[in-house]
Design an enzyme around this catalytic site. Structure first.
Site, PDB file in Angstrom:
ATOM      1  N   GLU A   1       7.623   0.659  -5.610  1.00 43.46           N
ATOM      2  CA  GLU A   1       6.919  -0.519  -5.102  1.00 43.46           C
ATOM      3  C   GLU A   1       7.261  -1.711  -5.998  1.00 43.46           C
ATOM      4  OE1 GLU A   1       2.852   1.045  -3.071  1.00 43.46           O
ATOM      5  OE2 GLU A   1       2.970   1.352  -5.233  1.00 43.46           O
TER       6      GLU A   1
ATOM      7  N   SER B   1       0.238   1.782 -12.288  1.00 42.60           N
ATOM      8  CA  SER B   1      -0.126   2.276 -10.960  1.00 42.60           C
ATOM      9  C   SER B   1      -1.518   1.835 -10.559  1.00 42.60           C
ATOM     10  CB  SER B   1      -0.059   3.808 -10.929  1.00 42.60           C
ATOM     11  OG  SER B   1      -0.953   4.360 -11.881  1.00 42.60           O
TER      12      SER B   1
ATOM     13  N   ASN C   1      -1.301   3.812  -2.557  1.00 43.90           N
ATOM     14  CA  ASN C   1      -2.636   4.265  -2.917  1.00 43.90           C
ATOM     15  C   ASN C   1      -3.719   3.662  -2.032  1.00 43.90           C
ATOM     16  OD1 ASN C   1      -1.781   6.006  -4.942  1.00 43.90           O
ATOM     17  ND2 ASN C   1      -1.776   4.400  -6.493  1.00 43.90           N
TER      18      ASN C   1
END
Length: 652
Positions: A155, A122, A194
């Site tokens: 994603e 991530s 993010n």
């Protein structure tokens, strides 16, 4: 490659993400080997999967017994054994680059050259992870969100050398496990979600640190004025204040003083009992709707829109991908690109320029793509074009944002287009339904169909993220869209595949005919929120089902399957999914070829007769019969019957 060549999957890591990814892959029918470095870790992960599947089975959310899914999962502590014969490897180890290099270096030795190598990282660049292998073209990011079983978004991220066919195979595989993928075509820090959430939390923290706002003021304004599901400080407490702190540090960004203070004092949020709010001996997030007055929400949203402009302008992601990402990954009520177009990109740019000039802070510097859009007059909805193109005002069917509409062979085909939120009915979507069915030229059509985009839901209900800002007096009014569909002068068919719940069921009840796949489920779960169906659902259910069954559905709030819905008379047919389109076409053909005036009068008489006495209803029927008897369509129908041919009704 394509996902069709993927039969066996290896997941490296049995923690929350690793065992979650293992579970969703096994639920989708894949054979999966889950690997971790210690037997104890594997046992904990496997027990977590078994517990989750048991709960899903209790709620009737599985297509097969939990035991059969568990039978597809193998476990091991040996890496070579785990990846033997795997077509896809998903690494879900801790976020340590050296550790990931060690894993991927071994993967290159233990896997075939056409095995897809994916990382669930991530925060680390895909390109940096791929440095450990001689075949970086087969390395990609598959970033799941926690918990993978519940979160729909993944994603799909390109490294600098990721091959298109590899990313496409990963994208296809994500779709095959019933998740929604978005492409992240450049390996940027934070990927899509993010990148956008950074200023959502960061800017309010700066504003509080600089004495421009309070914590409760910021949270109340963003939730109750702008419809976000959670305030920025409330969200930070839930995820851990230290997480955002370390992300900013790793990126080399300045950290707001209030964040520094909380980390230094080890007040990290829910996990420590205290963060921005007090949890152990306090009430947690205790802001009220009125607390948000005076907070500058535009300052926060302008920065998020600017980050979206960066993602789109630099070719990282499309506006659709950005908006799908923030809706599914963050629960935003609408996409940030769409919201920017609503605010007006010129307004956003003006705000950023003013703040940049006033403070000199780089975080307010407008991205060139945003400046370019405004310079070209593409400032959003009012201008007809921004991140998206909008209706040019010619009365066509192409200007809707949340639904797709087209007239094909005299049939108005309408698709609710919010698959990322299971076609939840937002205020904007309902407004568009109302507008379409109020303004479309009925002379061009014989009937209409309504269905949901994607393959999960007709509509899973109302978009409850907007409830916080809903005026009670507005909520008490029957939603016009349902009445407009109910009163539409042509027959309307609801094509139901998947969930049809709450407001989605109310929309289906507004239609004249309801056809559903056998896998569909129906319910009025509003009572679980302390509410009742608010779009005419209680009354239409009573009329369709009768008191006993309607009250069971509303009072208990449970789902019923399609077979029971057909037995109860809630739907006209429950059909195998493979035969669904054929059955719908049969109904539509009958309506399309029927007499337009006769169908219009029949619908009007039956709808109005519902609420009338039998005597009044019979009078309506008699008037309708008399109105039709002299029409050309009746003459054509009579002649066709005598001549043993199909009638050709013209609507005269």
């Amino acid at each position: 490659m394509s996902y069709e060549t993927i039969d066996r999957v290896a997941v490296l890591g049995a923690g929350n993400m690793g065992h979650g990814i293992t579970e969703v892959a096994a639920m989708a029918g894949y054979d999966v080997t889950m690997r971790d470095i210690e037997d104890e870790l594997i046992e904990e992960g496997y027990e977590g999967i078994a517990w989750s599947l048991e709960k899903l089975e209790e709620k009737d959310r599985l297509d097969e017994p939990a035991e059969e899914i568990l039978d597809r999962i193998d476990t091991t502590t040996d890496l070579e054994t785990a990846v033997e014969g795997a077509d896809l490897v998903v690494e879900a180890a801790p976020e340590n680059l050296d550790l990931k290099h060690d894993i991927f270096s071994d993967l290159e030795k233990f896997t075939d050259e056409d095995t897809l190598l994916a990382t669930n990282t991530s925060s680390l660049p895909i390109t940096d992870i791929a440095e450990a292998v001689d075949t970086p073209e087969r390395v990609l990011g598959l970033h799941f969100f926690n918990p993978p079983v519940k979160m729909d978004l993944v994603e799909v991220i390109y490294g600098e050398e990721t091959a298109d066919e590899v990313a496409e195979a990963g994208y296809d595989w994500v779709e095959s496990i019933d998740k929604t993928p978005i492409y992240v075509r450049k390996d940027v820090r934070g990927f899509v979600v993010n990148t956008i959430v950074g200023p959502f939390g960061g800017e309010p923290a700066w504003m509080v640190s600089e004495g421009e706002a309070t914590i409760r003021q910021a949270d109340a304004a963003m939730v109750h004025q702008r419809g976000y599901p959670m305030g920025p400080f409330e969200l930070a407490d839930m995820t851990g204040i230290d997480i955002g702190y370390h992300v900013r540090k790793e990126a080399g960004d300045d950290v707001p003083p209030i964040v520094e203070e909380k980390v230094e004092n080890e007040e990290l949020g829910r996990k420590t009992g205290t963060g921005y709010y007090v949890y152990e001996d306090g009430d947690g997030p205790d802001y009220e709707p009125g607390d948000g007055e005076g907070f500058d929400t535009l300052q926060v949203e302008a920065r998020m829109v600017n980050r979206a402009a960066y993602l789109v302008g630099e070719g990282v992601a499309t506006p659709d991908a950005v908006d799908t990402g923030v809706q599914l990954g963050l629960g935003f009520p609408e996409g940030i690109c769409r919201r920017g177009d609503k605010i007006g990109l010129d307004t956003v740019l003006e705000k950023l320029e003013s703040l940049h000039e006033e403070t000199g802070h780089d975080r307010f510097e407008p991205h060139p793509y945003l400046e370019e859009l405004v310079a070209e007059g593409e400032t959003g909805e009012d201008a007809g074009e921004g991140f998206y193109e909008y209706d040019d005002g010619d009365g066509g069917l192409d200007g809707y944002h949340h639904l797709n509409a087209a007239i094909e062979d005299r049939v108005l085909r309408v698709e609710l287009d919010r698959p990322s939120r299971m076609n939840a009915l937002s205020a904007d979507l309902l407004s568009e339904i109302d507008d379409l069915f109020s303004s479309v030229d009925t002379d061009e059509i014989r009937c209409a169909t309504i269905e949901g985009a994607g393959d999960r839901a007709f509509s899973a209900g109302a978009d409850i993220t907007g409830f916080g800002s809903l005026d009670p007096t507005d909520a008490m009014r029957v939603t016009p869209a349902f009445e407009t569909v109910h009163d539409f002068p042509r027959p309307v068919v609801a094509k139901i595949d998947g969930y049809c719940l709450g407001a989605g069921l109310e929309l289906a009840l507004s239609c004249d005919l309801r056809l559903a796949t056998e896998r569909s489920s129906f319910g009025s779960p509003e009572i679980g929120l302390g509410l009742i169906p608010g779009g005419g659902g209680t009354q239409r259910l009573m009329r369709v089902l009768g008191e006993t069954r309607a009250k069971e559905l509303v009072f208990r709030g449970n789902h019923i399957d399609a077979d029971r819905a057909e037995n109860w008379g809630l739907i006209n047919r429950a059909v195998d999914r493979d035969d669904f389109d054929e059955v719908v076409d049969e109904f539509v053909d009958d309506l399309r070829n029927g007499p337009p005036i006769g169908l219009e009068v029949a619908k009007k008489v039956m709808n109005e007769g519902e609420d009338a006495s039998l005597e009044a209803a019979l009078a309506l029927e008699s008037q309708g019969f008399g109105l039709l008897i002299g029409t050309d369509d009746v003459m054509e129908g009579t002649a066709a019957f005598a001549e043993d041919r199909e009638p050709e009704f013209e609507g005269n």
